[in-house]
Design a protein around this motif. Sequence first.
Motif, PDB file in Angstrom:
ATOM      1  N   VAL A  36       0.835  -1.201   0.000  1.00 26.83           N
ATOM      2  CA  VAL A  36       0.000   0.000   0.000  1.00 26.83           C
ATOM      3  C   VAL A  36       0.874   1.257   0.000  1.00 26.83           C
ATOM      4  CG1 VAL A  36      -1.715   1.284   1.332  1.00 26.83           C
ATOM      5  CG2 VAL A  36      -1.976  -1.154   1.021  1.00 26.83           C
ATOM      6  N   ALA A  37       1.974   1.252   0.730  1.00 24.70           N
ATOM      7  CA  ALA A  37       2.880   2.398   0.709  1.00 24.70           C
ATOM      8  C   ALA A  37       3.500   2.560  -0.678  1.00 24.70           C
ATOM      9  CB  ALA A  37       3.964   2.250   1.770  1.00 24.70           C
ATOM     10  N   GLY A  38       3.804   1.464  -1.346  1.00 24.70           N
ATOM     11  CA  GLY A  38       4.301   1.536  -2.721  1.00 24.70           C
ATOM     12  C   GLY A  38       3.258   2.102  -3.665  1.00 24.70           C
ATOM     13  N   LEU A  39       2.006   1.685  -3.491  1.00 23.13           N
ATOM     14  CA  LEU A  39       0.902   2.226  -4.294  1.00 23.13           C
ATOM     15  C   LEU A  39       0.733   3.722  -4.040  1.00 23.13           C
ATOM     16  CD1 LEU A  39      -1.399   1.517  -6.247  1.00 23.13           C
ATOM     17  CD2 LEU A  39      -2.817   1.053  -4.249  1.00 23.13           C
ATOM     18  N   SER A  40       0.895   4.115  -2.792  1.00 20.70           N
ATOM     19  CA  SER A  40       0.807   5.532  -2.444  1.00 20.70           C
ATOM     20  C   SER A  40       1.924   6.323  -3.121  1.00 20.70           C
ATOM     21  CB  SER A  40       0.894   5.700  -0.923  1.00 20.70           C
ATOM     22  OG  SER A  40       1.033   7.057  -0.572  1.00 20.70           O
ATOM     23  N   LEU A  94       6.975  15.180  -0.823  1.00 18.82           N
ATOM     24  CA  LEU A  94       7.031  14.944   0.619  1.00 18.82           C
ATOM     25  C   LEU A  94       6.395  13.607   0.971  1.00 18.82           C
ATOM     26  CD1 LEU A  94       7.441  15.956   3.596  1.00 18.82           C
ATOM     27  CD2 LEU A  94       5.116  16.836   3.415  1.00 18.82           C
ATOM     28  N   ILE A  95       5.233  13.341   0.419  1.00 20.26           N
ATOM     29  CA  ILE A  95       4.544  12.083   0.729  1.00 20.26           C
ATOM     30  C   ILE A  95       5.321  10.896   0.154  1.00 20.26           C
ATOM     31  CG2 ILE A  95       2.410  10.772   0.476  1.00 20.26           C
ATOM     32  CD1 ILE A  95       0.898  13.391   0.522  1.00 20.26           C
ATOM     33  N   ILE A  96       5.916  11.051  -1.024  1.00 21.74           N
ATOM     34  CA  ILE A  96       6.733   9.974  -1.593  1.00 21.74           C
ATOM     35  C   ILE A  96       7.899   9.660  -0.663  1.00 21.74           C
ATOM     36  CG2 ILE A  96       8.318   9.381  -3.467  1.00 21.74           C
ATOM     37  CD1 ILE A  96       6.420  10.936  -5.347  1.00 21.74           C
ATOM     38  N   ALA A 118      10.145  -3.113   5.808  1.00 20.06           N
ATOM     39  CA  ALA A 118      11.028  -4.178   5.320  1.00 20.06           C
ATOM     40  C   ALA A 118      12.037  -4.566   6.390  1.00 20.06           C
ATOM     41  CB  ALA A 118      11.733  -3.726   4.044  1.00 20.06           C
ATOM     42  N   ALA A 119      12.561  -3.590   7.125  1.00 19.01           N
ATOM     43  CA  ALA A 119      13.508  -3.886   8.212  1.00 19.01           C
ATOM     44  C   ALA A 119      12.809  -4.645   9.322  1.00 19.01           C
ATOM     45  CB  ALA A 119      14.104  -2.589   8.742  1.00 19.01           C
ATOM     46  N   VAL A 145       8.581   6.066   1.125  1.00 19.18           N
ATOM     47  CA  VAL A 145       9.831   5.303   1.018  1.00 19.18           C
ATOM     48  C   VAL A 145      10.372   4.968   2.410  1.00 19.18           C
ATOM     49  CG1 VAL A 145      12.240   5.440   0.252  1.00 19.18           C
ATOM     50  CG2 VAL A 145      10.399   6.164  -1.274  1.00 19.18           C
ATOM     51  N   ALA A 146      10.294   5.923   3.331  1.00 17.59           N
ATOM     52  CA  ALA A 146      10.739   5.659   4.703  1.00 17.59           C
ATOM     53  C   ALA A 146       9.884   4.571   5.349  1.00 17.59           C
ATOM     54  CB  ALA A 146      10.689   6.944   5.530  1.00 17.59           C
ATOM     55  N   ALA A 147       8.588   4.601   5.096  1.00 17.22           N
ATOM     56  CA  ALA A 147       7.696   3.580   5.656  1.00 17.22           C
ATOM     57  C   ALA A 147       8.012   2.208   5.069  1.00 17.22           C
ATOM     58  CB  ALA A 147       6.238   3.947   5.385  1.00 17.22           C
TER      59      ALA A 147
END
Length: 112
Positions: A72-76, A93-95, A106-107, A99-101
């Motif tokens: 979902v973060a990738g879709l965003s 900013l949202i991108i 993943a970590a 990416v941070a999310a």
Amino acid sequence: VMVLVVIGAFHAVLAVAAMQRSPLYAVDGGYLFGFDLAAWGWAHLGLAVLLAATGWALVTGVRGAVAAGIAVAGLSAVGNFLFVPFQPLWAMLIIAVDVAAIWALAAREQQE
């Protein structure tokens, strides 16, 4: 984990502004993905709901929520990339937060 809920709130604010056809948006007719601003508003509202639901699933420990959060973060991020011509600074900013999310999720997945 809660960053997905925050990103969802960002999308909700963006959606409301787009649906009201705020003069903050620079609408250029020559853009390939130049849908009606209200359509972008509905798309961002849908992303807001998905992000908030996924964030809640992460908080409650639902199985598979980490993978869903990454998706979902990738879709965003993709949605905001397509929205860059309308509001470049906000979309970038949202991108960056997306990416941070993705990195944090993943970590987290590797630690479990």
